[in-house]
Structure formats: C-alpha cells, structure tokens
Design an enzyme around this catalytic site. Sequence first.
Site, PDB file in Angstrom:
ATOM      1  N   ARG A 127       0.862  -1.184   0.000  1.00 55.30           N
ATOM      2  CA  ARG A 127       0.000   0.000   0.000  1.00 55.30           C
ATOM      3  C   ARG A 127       0.893   1.227   0.000  1.00 55.30           C
ATOM      4  O   ARG A 127       1.723   1.384   0.883  1.00 55.30           O
ATOM      5  CB  ARG A 127      -0.914   0.012   1.230  1.00 55.30           C
ATOM      6  CG  ARG A 127      -2.171   0.902   1.055  1.00 55.30           C
ATOM      7  CD  ARG A 127      -2.939   1.065   2.338  1.00 55.30           C
ATOM      8  NE  ARG A 127      -2.134   1.780   3.304  1.00 55.30           N
ATOM      9  CZ  ARG A 127      -2.028   1.444   4.607  1.00 55.30           C
ATOM     10  NH1 ARG A 127      -2.682   0.410   5.106  1.00 55.30           N
ATOM     11  NH2 ARG A 127      -1.251   2.141   5.403  1.00 55.30           N
ATOM     12  N   GLU A 146       5.053   6.769   2.333  1.00 50.48           N
ATOM     13  CA  GLU A 146       5.846   5.534   2.358  1.00 50.48           C
ATOM     14  C   GLU A 146       5.113   4.463   1.571  1.00 50.48           C
ATOM     15  O   GLU A 146       3.941   4.609   1.246  1.00 50.48           O
ATOM     16  CB  GLU A 146       6.063   5.056   3.806  1.00 50.48           C
ATOM     17  CG  GLU A 146       4.749   4.675   4.496  1.00 50.48           C
ATOM     18  CD  GLU A 146       4.927   3.724   5.681  1.00 50.48           C
ATOM     19  OE1 GLU A 146       6.006   3.151   5.875  1.00 50.48           O
ATOM     20  OE2 GLU A 146       3.931   3.541   6.407  1.00 50.48           O
ATOM     21  N   ASN A 148       4.109   0.508   2.165  1.00 52.29           N
ATOM     22  CA  ASN A 148       4.073  -0.594   3.130  1.00 52.29           C
ATOM     23  C   ASN A 148       4.122  -1.896   2.352  1.00 52.29           C
ATOM     24  O   ASN A 148       3.201  -2.189   1.591  1.00 52.29           O
ATOM     25  CB  ASN A 148       2.774  -0.537   3.930  1.00 52.29           C
ATOM     26  CG  ASN A 148       2.606   0.804   4.622  1.00 52.29           C
ATOM     27  OD1 ASN A 148       3.194   1.036   5.655  1.00 52.29           O
ATOM     28  ND2 ASN A 148       1.838   1.697   4.026  1.00 52.29           N
ATOM     29  N   SER A 153      -2.816  -2.963   6.063  1.00 51.41           N
ATOM     30  CA  SER A 153      -4.132  -3.376   6.551  1.00 51.41           C
ATOM     31  C   SER A 153      -5.259  -2.448   6.106  1.00 51.41           C
ATOM     32  O   SER A 153      -5.037  -1.469   5.412  1.00 51.41           O
ATOM     33  CB  SER A 153      -4.096  -3.498   8.068  1.00 51.41           C
ATOM     34  OG  SER A 153      -3.684  -2.284   8.621  1.00 51.41           O
ATOM     35  N   LYS A 307      12.470   2.381   5.408  1.00 49.75           N
ATOM     36  CA  LYS A 307      12.581   3.821   5.214  1.00 49.75           C
ATOM     37  C   LYS A 307      13.926   4.175   4.554  1.00 49.75           C
ATOM     38  O   LYS A 307      14.012   5.103   3.762  1.00 49.75           O
ATOM     39  CB  LYS A 307      12.465   4.551   6.554  1.00 49.75           C
ATOM     40  CG  LYS A 307      11.227   4.174   7.389  1.00 49.75           C
ATOM     41  CD  LYS A 307       9.996   4.906   6.954  1.00 49.75           C
ATOM     42  CE  LYS A 307       8.805   4.745   7.891  1.00 49.75           C
ATOM     43  NZ  LYS A 307       8.135   3.446   7.891  1.00 49.75           N
ATOM     44  N   LYS A 366      12.766   9.880  10.914  1.00 46.92           N
ATOM     45  CA  LYS A 366      12.156   8.541  10.905  1.00 46.92           C
ATOM     46  C   LYS A 366      13.171   7.423  11.170  1.00 46.92           C
ATOM     47  O   LYS A 366      14.164   7.311  10.446  1.00 46.92           O
ATOM     48  CB  LYS A 366      11.523   8.273   9.534  1.00 46.92           C
ATOM     49  CG  LYS A 366      10.404   9.225   9.171  1.00 46.92           C
ATOM     50  CD  LYS A 366       9.687   8.727   7.911  1.00 46.92           C
ATOM     51  CE  LYS A 366       8.456   9.566   7.621  1.00 46.92           C
ATOM     52  NZ  LYS A 366       7.637   8.961   6.551  1.00 46.92           N
ATOM     53  N   GLU A 370       7.891   0.396  11.584  1.00 47.09           N
ATOM     54  CA  GLU A 370       6.572   0.455  10.959  1.00 47.09           C
ATOM     55  C   GLU A 370       5.510   0.524  12.047  1.00 47.09           C
ATOM     56  O   GLU A 370       5.779   0.266  13.216  1.00 47.09           O
ATOM     57  CB  GLU A 370       6.337  -0.812  10.124  1.00 47.09           C
ATOM     58  CG  GLU A 370       7.367  -1.064   9.050  1.00 47.09           C
ATOM     59  CD  GLU A 370       7.331  -0.017   7.962  1.00 47.09           C
ATOM     60  OE1 GLU A 370       6.233   0.472   7.641  1.00 47.09           O
ATOM     61  OE2 GLU A 370       8.401   0.333   7.446  1.00 47.09           O
ATOM     62  N   GLY A 371       4.288   0.830  11.622  1.00 57.01           N
ATOM     63  CA  GLY A 371       3.160   0.691  12.532  1.00 57.01           C
ATOM     64  C   GLY A 371       2.730   1.955  13.235  1.00 57.01           C
ATOM     65  O   GLY A 371       1.797   1.950  14.022  1.00 57.01           O
ATOM     66  N   ARG A 452      -7.419   7.531   5.311  1.00 52.22           N
ATOM     67  CA  ARG A 452      -7.384   7.626   6.781  1.00 52.22           C
ATOM     68  C   ARG A 452      -7.250   9.089   7.166  1.00 52.22           C
ATOM     69  O   ARG A 452      -6.525   9.831   6.512  1.00 52.22           O
ATOM     70  CB  ARG A 452      -6.186   6.849   7.333  1.00 52.22           C
ATOM     71  CG  ARG A 452      -6.306   5.353   7.135  1.00 52.22           C
ATOM     72  CD  ARG A 452      -5.017   4.659   7.539  1.00 52.22           C
ATOM     73  NE  ARG A 452      -3.904   5.115   6.725  1.00 52.22           N
ATOM     74  CZ  ARG A 452      -2.621   4.909   7.026  1.00 52.22           C
ATOM     75  NH1 ARG A 452      -2.290   4.269   8.112  1.00 52.22           N
ATOM     76  NH2 ARG A 452      -1.667   5.347   6.220  1.00 52.22           N
TER      77      ARG A 452
HETATM   78  P1  ADP Z   1       4.847   4.032   9.719  1.00 50.20           P
HETATM   79  O1  ADP Z   1       5.646   2.989   9.062  1.00 50.20           O
HETATM   80  O2  ADP Z   1       5.019   4.090  11.191  1.00 50.20           O
HETATM   81  O3  ADP Z   1       3.414   4.019   9.282  1.00 50.20           O
HETATM   82  P2  ADP Z   1       5.032   6.516   8.222  1.00 50.20           P
HETATM   83  O4  ADP Z   1       6.178   6.951   7.432  1.00 50.20           O
HETATM   84  O5  ADP Z   1       3.830   6.090   7.457  1.00 50.20           O
HETATM   85  O6  ADP Z   1       5.528   5.380   9.216  1.00 50.20           O
HETATM   86  O7  ADP Z   1       4.628   7.666   9.215  1.00 50.20           O
HETATM   87  C1  ADP Z   1       3.580   7.539  10.145  1.00 50.20           C
HETATM   88  C2  ADP Z   1       2.647   8.733  10.063  1.00 50.20           C
HETATM   89  O8  ADP Z   1       3.364   9.938  10.267  1.00 50.20           O
HETATM   90  C3  ADP Z   1       1.991   8.890   8.707  1.00 50.20           C
HETATM   91  O9  ADP Z   1       0.814   8.136   8.642  1.00 50.20           O
HETATM   92  C4  ADP Z   1       1.750  10.391   8.639  1.00 50.20           C
HETATM   93  O10 ADP Z   1       0.567  10.715   9.314  1.00 50.20           O
HETATM   94  C5  ADP Z   1       2.911  10.957   9.422  1.00 50.20           C
HETATM   95  N1  ADP Z   1       3.999  11.335   8.506  1.00 50.20           N
HETATM   96  C6  ADP Z   1       4.967  10.511   8.020  1.00 50.20           C
HETATM   97  N2  ADP Z   1       5.789  11.160   7.193  1.00 50.20           N
HETATM   98  C7  ADP Z   1       5.353  12.427   7.134  1.00 50.20           C
HETATM   99  C8  ADP Z   1       5.789  13.592   6.434  1.00 50.20           C
HETATM  100  N3  ADP Z   1       6.851  13.564   5.644  1.00 50.20           N
HETATM  101  N4  ADP Z   1       5.075  14.731   6.619  1.00 50.20           N
HETATM  102  C9  ADP Z   1       4.003  14.766   7.431  1.00 50.20           C
HETATM  103  N5  ADP Z   1       3.544  13.706   8.115  1.00 50.20           N
HETATM  104  C10 ADP Z   1       4.201  12.538   7.966  1.00 50.20           C
HETATM  105 MG    MG Z   2       2.626   4.520   7.480  1.00 51.99          MG
END
Ligand code: ADP
Ligand code: MG
Length: 476
Positions: A127, A146, A148, A153, A307, A366, A370-371, A452
């Site tokens: 996703r 990102e 996944n 899910s 990442k 970051k 994940e999660g 979401r």
């Molecule tokens: P995870 O693997 O924990 O889901 P993500 O990279 O998806 O990691 O980041 C988790 C959440 O953080 C995302 O769902 C988003 O809401 C927020 N986020 C992540 N990267 C950014 C970004 N570059 N700018 C703004 N919000 C972000």
């Molecule tokens: Mg995410």
Amino acid sequence: MAAPWRDVVRDAAAVREAAAVAVDAALLAGGLMRNLTAVLHPCLQVVNYAPFTLLPSAVPRALFEQAYAVQQDFNLLVDAISQNKEFLEQTLASTIKVDDFTAQLFRIHTQVLEEGLAQTVFLGINRSDYMFDCGLDGTAALRQIEINTIAASFGGLTSRTADVHGLVLKVLGKTEEASQLLPNNPAKGLALGIAKAWELYGSQRAVVMFLVEEIQRNIFDQRCVENELWSRNICVIRRRFRDVFEQGSLDASRRLYMDGQEVAVVYYREGYVPQNYDQQNWEARLLLERSRAVKCPDIATQLAGTKKVQQELSRPGTLEKLLPGHPEAIARMRATFAGLYSLDKGEEGDRIAATAIADPDRFVLKPQREGGGNNLYGEELRQVLEKIKDSPERTSYILMDKIKPQPALNYLLRAHSPLQVSECISELGIFGVYVRQGQELVLNQAAGHLLRTKTIEHADGGVAAGVAVLDTPYLV
Ligand code: ADP
Ligand code: MG
C-alpha cells in the site's frame, strides 16, 4: 481544498442525528474491531465499530487519479528491488550496523539466498500512502509518505466505510453527492492476488496460511480477505509464529507443512516490528523463508519497504539503475517523492542534520520502524538529533520533508469519545498487488484505496495505533 460540507458541519442537531445513523450503519455493515476486553477474555464477544469520520473528506480528483496511475509502477519497482541483492546490500549497509531489527531481517535474507531460493512464485501486496501537500499558492500536490510492503491493513474494513458515508450524506440531504462516492473493495483484489499465487504454486490440496498476531484486534479486516478466498474454494488457516515454531516443517524439497497440511501461500499480517519476535519466532520466520511456499512478502520485499530504501530511491539516478528502460514509470514515481535525506556519516549527513536542528518544523525524523508512532517532529526531533548527531546511531534514521496538508473540519467517530468538530488531515493509500512466476510478471494491478484521517494535533500514527480513523474520499 474545497470544503463540500460547509453548510452542515456546524449544524449540531443534524450532526448528532447523522452520527447516530452512522454508528449503527457501521455496526450493521461489519466495520468492526475486537476491543481489548474481548482479546483478553475470548468468550466475551465484545466488538466495537472501527473508528471512522462522520463525513467523507474532499480529495482532489486529479491527485487521486495520479495515485492510481502510478501504482503499477511502484509494484514493478518494489519487485525489482526485492530481486536486486547488491542494491539492498549497499543501501542497508550503514543501517544494519546500528539497527538490530533490520540486521536480523537482513541476516535471514542473506542466509536464504546462500542456500538458494526454493520459492519460484512471488506475491506482493503493498500500500503506497500519500498526503496532499499544500503549496504557498494553495494548490495541492501528491506526496508519497511511504510504501508498506508487509501487512498493509484495512483493505477489508474500508469497503464498509463507503456505504456508511453514502447513507450519512443522504440523511444530511445530500443524495446527489452520495451517489458520487466510489465503490471500493481492496480485499477482493488482494484475494485475487493470493488466489493467483496459490494457483501457480500448483497443489490443489495446499492451503493459504495467514500468519497472525498474538493479540488479534483487527481480525475482521483479515476475515474479509479470508472469506474472498473461501468463496473461491481455497482453504485458509490462521497461525501464529509460535504455531509455526511448534508445528511447522519442511520436506526434502522444502515444501512447507503445518499440522500435516501443505501450505502454498503465507500471508503475513504480523512480523514487521521487533516486538513480534523472540528467538523462537525468528526461527519460525527463517523456516518460512527457506520454504518453497509463496511468502507475501518474502523477506527481500519486506526489506524493500524500509525507510532507508525509500530515502535511497530519491537519490538522482537510483531509479534509472533499478528500472532501466522505464523512463515514463520513473517520471511518474519521482513526481510523487518528497525531499528525503540520508543521515549517514559524512558531509551530506552533517549538513542536513544541522539544517534540521536549526529548523525542525520543516522535517520528520524517521527510524526504521513500521506501525505508527515512531517518527519524531518539531522540538523532539531537534533534541534527539542534537543528542545523536555525532554518534553512529544517527544512521539508523532518515530525514524527510514534512508534508503540510490543508486541514478540513470533520468529526471523528470513536466508541466512548464525545462528538466534537476537529480540524483534520487525510492520508490516501492505494493497494497494489502483483504476482511473478520466475522472471515473468503475470499480474500487476491497483486493488483499491484507503483514506485515513486524523486531527491535526496528532503528527503521527495510523488507525491501529488509535490516532487515525477510516474515511472515504469525496472527489472534488
Ligand atoms: P509508519 O511505518 O510508522 O506508518 P510513516 O512513514 O507512514 O511510518 O509515518 C507515520 C505517520 O506519520 C503517517 O501516517 C503520517 O501521518 C505521518 N507522517 C509521516 N511522514 C510524514 C511527512 N513527511 N510529513 C508529514 N507527516 C508525515
Ligand atoms: Mg505509514
């Protein structure tokens, strides 16, 4: 971005009535999660509705279409990375020195390659997530958050949300708008991919195994995919790593057996965070990876979703090396990238670390996790980066430009929470499915979407983490 529900969003009586209808509709449609009481006391079948927005959120049609149009490209890319041993090795070299979890995954990856792969059919379900970055002139741009590549899910429950929102809009007197909500059923597309992999594996008696968590709160989402498989007369079993450790075995040609049943496909809904593993679970993971069964994902594809890999993809020339002869696909993918920066030791890392310390609100820090709930923002980002800027630990993180979407008013419906209007931002995910047999890609599709939404007070976190809620795009 347009605010299509401006006239009703502050109408307290209408909102209260619509919320009551919405919650009952969600329960009736099966948009459910087990709550913790039920998990701890399984005989109490206590469920709640999965949290969702009262109103569908506006999404620019052009960006929605752009996200769908690039999904096959991302499928192709993830598949190419998973087969590129040198790229994974070089890209993750600095990370695995300091991040034990990635290092352990990488060890299994190496060990499996050294032995020689028994698996010949490959199934990817991913996703790709995006936010809509609001430029200074007010125009929005699609920016990838990102991809996944493991346990993505809500492909099941999301299909329930659109029906609920259709009803809500009608209750609010917006029948015309209700008719414009798009049908969406990712679970069907995911099951199609699993079924194709099962068929190519080539054993009628073999089953599909869902590798599931110890605590299974989001089970109904998984059941949506399971039921699609049962309707195709494919048998599904659910097992934990612990069960695999105790009951799993390989025969001489590395066919995987669980309790005497041959397993054609292993679909992981677990195994993406360190907490999922103890020594036995790592051994179980190794057994699965060594087997001939189609793993969704195999360990190389899981590593392709880190990442650190994402950050390397944004470096000029990397996509060209990974996908030679695909300039159009590369241009489509690159158009969605936000700024991503390596924190590896050296001048480049020093420079960006200093920039982020001076101006933390421009960035997200970051780790390789994940999660949800792992990223760092603002003052916390500054403090952590200040502390680790001269230590090797720095290389376990990447930096990313912070995406700043335009907030919109909505209500988040969550069991036991008061009904109150909030400023919200949304994240769009597109599900991708592909199947490869040997070198031939036999299926490559976008399988549906997930929207979401969370309040702007929360920088991080998904639905399972209790921050975001399910939503439906209303294209504008
Ligand atoms: P995870 O693997 O924990 O889901 P993500 O990279 O998806 O990691 O980041 C988790 C959440 O953080 C995302 O769902 C988003 O809401 C927020 N986020 C992540 N990267 C950014 C970004 N570059 N700018 C703004 N919000 C972000
Ligand atoms: Mg995410």
